[in-house]
Write a protein that holds these residues in place. Structure first.
Motif, PDB file in Angstrom:
ATOM      1  N   LYS A 239      78.221  44.099 107.118  1.00 28.21           N
ATOM      2  CA  LYS A 239      79.048  43.268 107.989  1.00 28.21           C
ATOM      3  C   LYS A 239      79.110  41.848 107.453  1.00 28.21           C
ATOM      4  O   LYS A 239      78.236  41.445 106.684  1.00 28.21           O
ATOM      5  CB  LYS A 239      78.474  43.247 109.402  1.00 28.21           C
ATOM      6  N   PHE A 240      80.107  41.109 107.901  1.00 27.63           N
ATOM      7  CA  PHE A 240      80.187  39.704 107.519  1.00 27.63           C
ATOM      8  C   PHE A 240      79.046  38.939 108.177  1.00 27.63           C
ATOM      9  O   PHE A 240      78.682  39.216 109.323  1.00 27.63           O
ATOM     10  CB  PHE A 240      81.495  39.083 108.005  1.00 27.63           C
ATOM     11  N   ASP A 241      78.547  37.955 107.473  1.00 28.23           N
ATOM     12  CA  ASP A 241      77.506  37.113 108.033  1.00 28.23           C
ATOM     13  C   ASP A 241      78.208  35.880 108.597  1.00 28.23           C
ATOM     14  O   ASP A 241      78.346  34.862 107.919  1.00 28.23           O
ATOM     15  CB  ASP A 241      76.519  36.743 106.917  1.00 28.23           C
ATOM     16  N   LYS A 242      78.670  36.015 109.842  1.00 26.96           N
ATOM     17  CA  LYS A 242      79.472  34.933 110.404  1.00 26.96           C
ATOM     18  C   LYS A 242      78.610  33.962 111.195  1.00 26.96           C
ATOM     19  O   LYS A 242      77.674  34.374 111.873  1.00 26.96           O
ATOM     20  CB  LYS A 242      80.566  35.508 111.324  1.00 26.96           C
ATOM     21  N   PRO A 243      78.921  32.667 111.132  1.00 31.06           N
ATOM     22  CA  PRO A 243      78.154  31.697 111.922  1.00 31.06           C
ATOM     23  C   PRO A 243      78.322  31.945 113.415  1.00 31.06           C
ATOM     24  O   PRO A 243      79.356  32.442 113.861  1.00 31.06           O
ATOM     25  CB  PRO A 243      78.748  30.345 111.520  1.00 31.06           C
ATOM     26  N   ASP A 244      77.289  31.586 114.183  1.00 28.46           N
ATOM     27  CA  ASP A 244      77.319  31.884 115.614  1.00 28.46           C
ATOM     28  C   ASP A 244      77.723  30.686 116.459  1.00 28.46           C
ATOM     29  O   ASP A 244      77.667  30.737 117.671  1.00 28.46           O
ATOM     30  CB  ASP A 244      75.964  32.436 116.076  1.00 28.46           C
ATOM     31  N   TYR A 245      78.126  29.595 115.816  1.00 31.98           N
ATOM     32  CA  TYR A 245      78.585  28.454 116.596  1.00 31.98           C
ATOM     33  C   TYR A 245      80.105  28.373 116.540  1.00 31.98           C
ATOM     34  O   TYR A 245      80.730  29.072 115.731  1.00 31.98           O
ATOM     35  CB  TYR A 245      77.985  27.151 116.057  1.00 31.98           C
ATOM     36  N   TYR A 246      80.687  27.579 117.399  1.00 29.75           N
ATOM     37  CA  TYR A 246      82.123  27.359 117.314  1.00 29.75           C
ATOM     38  C   TYR A 246      82.449  25.908 117.605  1.00 29.75           C
ATOM     39  O   TYR A 246      81.579  25.131 117.989  1.00 29.75           O
ATOM     40  CB  TYR A 246      82.877  28.312 118.245  1.00 29.75           C
ATOM     41  N   TYR A 247      83.700  25.557 117.356  1.00 21.79           N
ATOM     42  CA  TYR A 247      84.106  24.172 117.536  1.00 21.79           C
ATOM     43  C   TYR A 247      85.068  24.066 118.721  1.00 21.79           C
ATOM     44  O   TYR A 247      85.953  24.906 118.885  1.00 21.79           O
ATOM     45  CB  TYR A 247      84.838  23.646 116.292  1.00 21.79           C
ATOM     46  N   ALA A 248      84.897  23.010 119.505  1.00 20.02           N
ATOM     47  CA  ALA A 248      85.878  22.703 120.548  1.00 20.02           C
ATOM     48  C   ALA A 248      86.552  21.411 120.138  1.00 20.02           C
ATOM     49  O   ALA A 248      85.879  20.466 119.713  1.00 20.02           O
ATOM     50  CB  ALA A 248      85.187  22.550 121.893  1.00 20.02           C
TER      51      ALA A 248
ATOM     52  N   ALA B 156      83.503  35.068 101.871  1.00 23.02           N
ATOM     53  CA  ALA B 156      82.619  35.977 102.604  1.00 23.02           C
ATOM     54  C   ALA B 156      82.996  37.403 102.248  1.00 23.02           C
ATOM     55  O   ALA B 156      84.179  37.731 102.188  1.00 23.02           O
ATOM     56  CB  ALA B 156      82.763  35.754 104.101  1.00 23.02           C
ATOM     57  N   VAL B 157      82.015  38.206 101.975  1.00 18.27           N
ATOM     58  CA  VAL B 157      82.297  39.568 101.509  1.00 18.27           C
ATOM     59  C   VAL B 157      81.493  40.579 102.294  1.00 18.27           C
ATOM     60  O   VAL B 157      80.317  40.366 102.591  1.00 18.27           O
ATOM     61  CB  VAL B 157      81.951  39.700  99.998  1.00 18.27           C
ATOM     62  N   ARG B 158      82.151  41.652 102.676  1.00 22.86           N
ATOM     63  CA  ARG B 158      81.401  42.815 103.151  1.00 22.86           C
ATOM     64  C   ARG B 158      81.919  44.018 102.395  1.00 22.86           C
ATOM     65  O   ARG B 158      83.030  44.008 101.888  1.00 22.86           O
ATOM     66  CB  ARG B 158      81.526  42.987 104.662  1.00 22.86           C
ATOM     67  N   TYR B 159      81.099  45.018 102.292  1.00 20.59           N
ATOM     68  CA  TYR B 159      81.558  46.181 101.524  1.00 20.59           C
ATOM     69  C   TYR B 159      81.131  47.458 102.218  1.00 20.59           C
ATOM     70  O   TYR B 159      80.233  47.476 103.058  1.00 20.59           O
ATOM     71  CB  TYR B 159      80.993  46.146 100.099  1.00 20.59           C
TER      72      TYR B 159
END
Lengths: 212, 214, 274, 934
Positions: D599-608, D455-458
């Motif tokens: 900005k980073f394009d981060k996923p909006d889900y998470y793991y439990a 993942a890249v942001r600049y």
């Protein structure tokens, strides 16, 4: 330019001592010796009180008494630590060796792999730089590699500094000198900073001239 | 002989070996050794401090008893020590207590001042002692001068030539730090690293035993 | 020739007076010289700037009164930055018993200035014997290593510290050191636990620390009063460091002149001897 | 000097006098709360600590009475046990007598209003014509004094104290504070609008004058304000929190800290449900002379109970009618969220009510065990689950929840209403594996999944940190805070009268100096797991390749001219190769013409992640942690290896942004075991092995009597030269062995060299002076010199009084040695060993006396001074080598030799490493990388 004299008696005690110490520049005198004795005594008193409350009580006594069943073994190192004092009694000096043997032995064994990692492998890794064929590459990576290699050769004692080997060692000494020059400049800066610190103390804390 | 000399050396060797090997073993048994070693070593250091305090007191009390030169100053030293302890007893050691202030405004202030004397010595030494007696010393002093100018604002102020694209003193000093200085320091560090490693090995093997005393 | 001879015989007290004036006068006649910011200081600032209020910064105040003039301004500047950003702060002195007395009043003063609550926003641990052992211990069990704070409260009873397990919970260590203490942080906290470390060190040590910066073991360096001045500029809080830089400038110029004059005299006398 | 003594004595007496006083005030009775929904083993204790109450610590004390306790019986004082001490923030007494402390000229009145179960509320008001009668009727008294700091005890004791609540601030107008302005960062639009002629944007800040509103506020003079009455900004800038308000007869202390403590049942201080406990707090003062003062509060009792479970207050059901799926969120919010960790809930069961049942029958919460509710059990999970998904639910099904606690008490919820939603399409982590963690102590398990991703942001930045300040006072610019950074400029069309009241005049604009070249900062993250062996990023930008060898996660490309460039990023593996999967490569176009940041394009889900012991029984699966959507691994840290014994299964749940869930089937079984060798430390292991082998080789050969060549050290010639010169001049020699102790390598080396110098001195019949710093070093030095003189056959020349100890601090030592050099006019000075700051003083004095000086130290910071002020200097290792060269002990030479060979090895590795790095081969250098960290 306004002055605003401090009303804190401690500040003036400190000013008195500061000037006492500076009187040493003129020549060694009882005032300087007095200041020196006070600082040694107060420093020691400070250390002793902190040691008592934080170490002896806070780090040893409290854990030992609150959780005796699982921490009772702390008595052994405590005795070992006390044995160190036999260093001052010639007949029983050998007792102190046990504590020293434990700390020095474990400390050395502890340090061995860690120093190899941080002090040797990692330093080598950081120096294994790619050489770029550009001005920047020359000024940085190339110079660093040349400097490290020639510096290491300068400190090589199995071969005399003659011929090509001597020339490389000679390059090494120039690098060392420039390095020492940098340290020199920084040291001058540091010593002056300390003096500036004292001047600031007098000007700001005592005379109230600076408002920061 | 065994109790006085060999056994301590055996302990040194065993502890050295255990702690070296421990580094490579992740098992919880090894972790247990590690955690308890740290705990013990701290407690030894706590009680080891006794030695320092004891010999400090002994030196000064002997000096007063024997009335050696400047013994009056030993009285002053011991009295200041006592005052600190009394202050701690009556006023605690929190912020702005007598104890804290006494330390800050006498000991700390004097220490700082004594060290600042070096500023004067350095200035007189720079005039009288720092001689460019060889080409290498010239290099050293030159690097030092660039460093001294490059690390303060005035270095930028006088670098009028930077407007024409020539590196300013600041830039040059930064380069010296990051390039030749770094090379020199790393060469020294690699050598020192080896030196201290050999020392630890000599201690573990019982070759170096000066620290055990005679 | 007579001039150089006289120069050589110059009384040292005159030199002392000259250097004293060079330090004192700039306070009365400031020139307001700008201070350029070096990347190694900016990187510390940037890192702290990237932290959030749940992050913890550990200040390691390992300096003695001798070098307080250089390091306390750094302590103030970075601490103010953390407090302003609501970052949690733990202050300890693993290596310096004296440092404790220097740091505590400053911490208290700044905490009051920023309305910080002890135990929630900041904690003061003070000193314990052990030195590098404490650094190692913190990697395994933070609370057991220190047991109590400076005021003798158990760390498990303090809201800020009760959940700290090891270095994973500490975002940054700022090692303020007047000695090689910062190196212990590198050898024991960085090498083993990958703890992020920034060094605030005296100018004497600064040149020696650059290899560690280049090797990535430090995220940044503040060297001496200059480093403090730069950080003060970054946080818009001009204080001791910034004020001192001007005096430092002129003192350096004077020292350089001394070196030049001294060497001129030296060469002149060498010529004469020949 | 006598006067100073007086100062100390006076201080001492003063502190003793100050300490003589009465008892502190009684602490307020604590407030006890039994935590609801718990197992009856937690008690929450809280009380108020008022600022004027002196003391440094509170002790919480408890008296355990058992089950059948008669609450009216008097308590036995002796049975109270301290549960915990709590530190309080104390303020030092300050005698305030500033003009602002006096409020007698103002018409401020004060009265109290009692609150139920708490300290009274203190109300301070300004008397006006309208409220005069009503306020006075309440018995209000006139405030004569205000205290912003805690006054000393004798003032506190003058009048009785009333503790009440009130956050009052005294506003102290300070024109000085008004004139101090700090730069303020301004929103981007301001930049665009007003300074668009500048080539690039950047951080723009303004220095502002205070607004008219602020100036008017200052003009009002002293004010007494509550926080709500004014903007926070003014309150903090000009206000100070009031500690107490004083009338003629009473002091109202209004500032307090809330002290609270949650006592949980522990081994030493257990709390059992239904037992009665009596609490009190004790205030402790220790800053009195030596003795401590204790003051107890009134006692208060509590009987903690094991209450039935509490239904989650945010229990919601999300229903997707197309798939007939129902997601139930199980979470507490608000106050319950803070105490939920104390609940003794065991399991959540969801039931479907029988058809036809319209409402939940009202019944008492059952306390009997095994009471089966009517309906069909759909799922039963442990109480740590965040959410549960049910399949095949019809829209008109009635679902309800039953919570069971440790003693089998149950609580039933009402029918849960459905919220219609559209299901999110959540993808379960691909390639998921749960296994034992390698290279650990047997207390960790690891879950790995998914493919590595780069993942890249600049950001495009202005490289110069220099800021330029432009004074714009003449332009008459105003900044309006309310409109988020609009600026108004006074011109012909806009007059001064149109400037809003709260606008601030701009004094300076601070902006970066624009350059024609820009910097690109590339920040990257590698979303990968242990198995991917991803090491660092490699980037190509404008045909320049850069590798992030220090894995800072950041790359900088400097001095880039405007244009559009392509950035290609790849992930480098530990073995040096590049990762092959498409996610590990990025290619982006970077437009370099203005300052921007992505900005980073981060996923909006998470793991439990849940861990259980029986794959069939979901109640054994307990929540162990959370992993972000960017994570590719999760390490389950059991904490203690004893807890990690046995067989474990894992369930991973994906939780989407709108709380939709999906979960895996139980993964496993996983057996946890400890390892006996950490393979990530293999290179270090080899390094230690080689190092020890080389060292032992030389030690072995030395013991066998083999000779090794060591080149002559240049410094040794200079030592002879200096000695010769001293003999010529007939003046003494001085040898300083440094400030180190006997254990320092440098000191040991120095003593060896001293032996050599002494034998030469004996030969030339020269006087040798050795001033020592350390007593043990002195004894050894005496022995060394004596032996040298004996060996040279001149024991008659040995003078023990010339080798003496100067017992003093560092600077006193330096002063004494300097004095010695001047007095004795030494012709040759040797400084060998460990030196600190005093090196400068010694070398300078020596240089000024014209002596020949030879120095040697391994202290890098002192070397420059010796190098410039001495005639010859042994640098670092040269000192060791010189000593080895002169030493009779063969071991010294052997270790020097070993060091040389290891150094040669280092050089060889360096050359290979540089060649490898230059030709882009990574695996070789990666061996040396910081290894051994997990």
């Amino acid at each position: 330019m306004t002055f605003n004299l401090s009303s804190n008696i401690w500040v003036w005690i400190a000013v008195f001592f500061t000037l006492s110490v500076y009187s040493f520049l003129w020549k060694d005198n009882p005032l300087f010796k007095f200041a020196e004795s006070v600082t040694v005594g107060v420093g020691m008193g400070y250390a002793m009180v902190q040691w008592f409350t934080l170490s002896l009580v806070g780090r040893f006594w409290t854990p030992l008494t609150t959780d005796f069943s699982s921490r009772f073994h702390l008595i052994i190192p405590a005795i070992m630590g006390l044995m160190l004092i036999t260093r001052l009694i010639p007949r029983f000096t050998w007792l102190s060796r046990y504590a020293l043997a434990f700390t020095m032995g474990a400390g050395s064994g502890f340090a061995l792999p860690r120093v190899i990692q941080a002090g040797v492998l990692q330093q080598l890794y950081a120096t294994m730089l790619p050489i770029e064929f550009s001005l920047h590459g020359f000024l940085y990576n190339f110079i660093i590699i040349v400097g490290v290699l020639s510096g290491l050769i300068y400190f090589f004692f199995s071969k005399e500094h003659k011929g090509w080997f001597g020339s490389i060692a000679n390059v090494g000494i120039w690098f060392l000198m420039v390095g020492f020059g940098a340290t020199f400049g920084y040291t001058v800066m540091a010593r002056l900073s300390l003096f500036i610190g004292r001047v600031l103390f007098v000007l700001r804390d005592a005379l109230g001239f600076l408002k920061i | 002989m065994f109790w006085k000399k060999q056994l301590p050396l055996i302990i040194v060797f065993m502890m050295g070996l255990i702690m070296t090997v421990q580094y490579f073993i992740p098992h919880h048994v090894s972790k247990w050794v590690y955690v308890n070693y740290v705990d013990w070593a701290i407690v030894i250091a706590i009680f080891g401090a006794f030695l320092g305090y004891f010999s400090f007191l002994r030196v000064h009390i002997t000096r007063i008893r024997k009335k050696t030169s400047n013994w009056v100053f030993s009285i002053i030293t011991l009295a200041s020590l006592l005052i600190m302890i009394v202050f701690a007893l009556i006023d605690g050691k929190g912020s702005d207590s007598l104890f804290q202030n006494m330390f800050l405004y006498t000991s700390a202030a004097i220490n700082a001042t004594v060290f600042s004397l070096l500023a004067f010595y350095i200035s007189s030494a720079s005039y009288r002692a720092f001689r460019a007696h060889s080409a290498q010393a010239v290099a050293l002093l030159l690097a030092a001068v660039i460093m001294m100018l490059g690390r303060v604002p005035i270095g930028d102020k006088i670098s009028f030539w930077s407007a024409w694209g020539i590196p300013s003193i600041n830039t040059v000093s930064q380069w010296i730090l990051n390039s030749p200085n770094m090379a020199a320091k790393r060469a020294i560090a690699l050598g020192v690293g080896l030196g201290s490693l050999l020392m630890t090995l000599k201690i573990i093997l019982g070759i170096e035993r000066t620290y055990l005393g005679n | 020739m007579g001039f150089f001879k006289k120069l050589e015989k110059l009384d040292r007290r005159i030199i002392y007076i000259v250097i004293t004036l060079a330090v004192i006068l700039p306070f009365f006649f400031p020139m307001h010289m700008p201070i350029a910011i070096q990347p190694e200081v900016k990187s510390i600032y940037d890192y702290i700037e990237s932290l959030t209020p749940t992050d913890i910064v550990l200040f390691s105040g390992d300096y003695d009164p001798q070098v307080e003039a250089e390091l306390s301004p750094m302590f103030d500047a970075v601490l103010a930055h953390c407090f302003e950003k609501n970052i949690k702060v733990i202050v300890a002195n693993p290596f310096s018993i004296m440092g404790m007395g220097l740091v505590e009043p400053r911490l208290k003063k700044l905490a009051d200035e920023y309305n910080k609550v002890y135990g929630v926003d900041y904690v003061f641990l003070g000193w314990r014997p052990g030195g590098f052992l404490l650094i190692l211990g913190m990697g395994e069990d933070f609370n057991k290593t220190w047991e109590t704070d400076y005021y003798n409260t158990r760390l498990v009873d303090i809201p800020l510290t009760q959940n700290i397990k090891d270095y994973d919970d500490i975002a940054l260590v700022l090692a303020l050191a007047g000695s090689a203490a910062y190196n212990s942080w590198i050898v024991f906290a960085y090498a083993q636990y990958r703890q992020k470390i920034a060094a605030g060190i005296t100018a004497v040590m600064a040149a020696d620390a650059y290899p560690a910066l280049q090797a990535g073991q430090l995220i940044g360096i503040m060297g001496g009063l200059r480093g403090a001045a730069e950080y003060e500029q970054l946080v818009h809080r001009p204080s001791l460091g910034s004020v001192g830089m001007e005096a430092q400038s002129w003192a350096h110029v004077v020292i350089i002149l001394f070196i030049i004059l001294g060497n001129l005299g030296y060469f002149a006398s060498r010529k004469r001897k020949k | 000097m006598r006067r100073l003594w007086l100062v100390f004595v006076v201080l001492l007496i003063l502190s003793l006098l100050q300490a003589e006083d009465t008892f502190p005030s009684k602490p307020l009775t604590p407030n006890l709360i039994d935590i609801p929904g718990d197992g009856g083993n937690n008690v929450y204790i809280s009380w108020k600590h008022f600022a004027t109450v002196p003391g440094i610590r509170y002790d919480i004390l408890r008296y355990t009475t058992g089950k059948d306790y008669d609450k009216h019986r008097s308590t036995d004082e002796a049975k109270f046990e301290v549960i915990t001490p709590l530190q309080v923030k104390t303020q030092l007494p300050v005698l305030e007598d500033e003009p602002y402390n006096d409020l007698s000229t103002y018409d401020f009145y004060i009265y109290t209003q009692s609150q139920e179960n708490d300290v009274p509320k203190v109300i301070a008001v300004k008397l006006t014509d309208e409220n005069r009668d009503s306020i006075l009727a309440l018995g209000a008294q006139k405030i004569v004094r205000v205290e912003l700091e805690v006054p000393p005890r004798e003032i506190l004791d003058e009048i009785p104290n009333i503790f009440g609540e009130g956050a009052y601030y005294l506003i102290l107008p300070d024109t000085l504070k008004a004139n101090v302005y700090r730069p303020k960062s301004v929103a981007e639009n301001v930049w665009e609008f007003y300074w668009s002629d500048l080539p690039y944007e950047g951080d723009l800040s303004l220095e502002l004058k205070p607004s008219q509103k602020e100036l008017d506020f200052i003009d009002k003079g002293v004010q007494l304000l509550l926080p709500g009455e004014i903007e926070q900004y003014y309150l903090f800038k000009y206000g100070k929190r009031i500690i107490s308000l004083v009338t003629d007869s009473v002091r109202y202390t209004v500032k307090y800290d809330n002290i609270s403590f949650l006592q949980r049942s522990s081994e030493e201080n257990p709390i059992y449900p239904d037992s009665h406990y009596i609490y009190k707090v004790c205030l402790v003062q220790t800053w009195k002379p030596i003795k401590k003062v204790f003051m107890d509060s009134d006692t208060v009792g509590i009987t903690p109970e094991n209450e039935p479970p509490i239904i989650p207050n945010t229990l919601t059901a999300l229903y997707d009618s197309t798939n007939n799926e129902l997601v139930l969120r199980l979470s507490y919010s608000g106050f319950l969220n803070n105490i939920k960790t104390l609940f003794d809930n065991v399991s959540y069961s969801f039931y479907k009510a029988p058809e036809g049942m319209e409402t939940m029958p009202v019944e008492e919460d059952s306390i009997e065990e095994e009471s089966t509710p009517i309906g069909e059990l759909l799922i039963k999970v442990s109480s740590t689950w965040k959410a549960v998904k049910l399949n095949d639910i019809k829209p008109n099904d009635n679902i309800f929840l039953v919570i069971t606690d440790t003693i089998g008490q149950t609580t039933k919820s009402d029918f849960i209403p459905f919220n219609p939603v559209t299901a999110e399409s959540l993808i379960l982590p691909p390639n998921i594996i749960a296994r034992d963690k390698s290279n650990d102590g047997g207390d960790q398990a690891i879950l790995v999944w998914d493919y590595p991703e780069l993942a890249v942001r600049y950001s495009v930045e202005n490289p110069t940190p220099n800021l330029r300040t432009e004074n714009v006072q003449e332009r008459k610019l105003y900044w309006i805070p309310a409109q988020d950074g609009s600026l108004i400029e006074i011109s012909d069309t806009i007059g001064l009268e149109e400037i809003p009241y709260e606008a601030q005049e701009v004094v300076n604009i601070i902006y970066p100096i624009p350059l024609d070249k820009l910097n690109i900062r590339v920040v990257y993250e590698m979303w990968s797991n242990e198995d991917d062996k991803a090491l660092y990023g490699e980037f190509r930008f404008n045909d320049k390749r850069k590798v992030d060898k220090e894995y800072t996660g950041e790359m900088k490309f400097e001095n880039i001219q405007p244009g559009t460039y392509t950035l290609i990023g790849r992930i480098v593996k530990k073995s040096g190769g590049l990762l092959k999967n498409p996610e590990s490569k990025v290619e982006i176009e970077i437009p370099v013409n203005k300052i921007i940041a992505t900005k980073f394009d981060k996923p909006d889900y998470y793991y439990a992640i849940y861990r259980g012991t029986d794959p069939e029984d979901l109640t054994t699966f307990r929540f162990v942690g959370k992993a972000d959507g960017t994570d590719r691994e999760f390490i389950d840290d059991f904490g203690d290896w004893k807890d990690a014994k046995g067989e474990f299964y894992y369930i991973v749940q994906v939780i989407g942004p709108s709380y939709w869930v999906a979960r895996t089937e139980p993964l496993g079984p996983v057996h946890i075991k400890g390892n006996w060798f950490n393979f990530s430390k293999l290179p270090i292991f080899f390094a230690v092995f080689i190092f020890v082998a080389v060292a032992l080789f030389f030690i072995y050969h030395i013991k066998k009597g083999r000779e090794f060549y060591v080149r002559p050290i240049a410094g040794i010639v200079h030592i002879d030269e200096a000695l010769g010169r001293a003999t010529e001049m007939g003046r003494p020699i001085m040898y300083v062995a440094g400030l180190g102790w006997i254990g320092d390598i440098a000191t040991i080396c120095s003593l060896t060299i001293l032996g050599k110098v002494a034998s030469k001195a004996a030969e030339y019949q020269n006087r040798l002076i050795v001033p020592c710093y350390d007593p043990i070093v002195m004894i050894v030095a005496q022995e060394t010199v004596k032996n040298a003189f004996m060996d040279a056959g001149r024991p008659d020349l040995y003078r023990e009084e010339d080798i003496y100890y100067i017992a003093a601090a560092q600077f006193a030592y330096a002063a004494a040695v300097s004095g010695l050099m001047i007095r004795e006019q030494t012709a040759a000075n040797f400084f060998m060993g460990r030196f600190y700051a005093e090196s400068l003083i010694l070398a300078e004095t020596g240089a000024s006396t014209g002596a020949i000086q030879v120095a040697g130290t391994d202290d890098m910071t002192q070397l420059p001074f010796f190098l410039t002020a001495c005639d010859y200097t042994l640098i670092g290792e040269e000192l060791y080598a010189a000593s080895a060269y002169l030493s009779k002990d063969p071991m010294q030479k052997g270790s020097l030799k070993a060091q040389d060979y290891l150094k040669a090895l280092e050089m060889l590795l360096l050359i290979i490493g540089v060649a490898a790095a230059t030709s882009g081969i990574y695996w070789f250098t990666n061996i040396f990388k910081a290894v051994g960290t997990e």
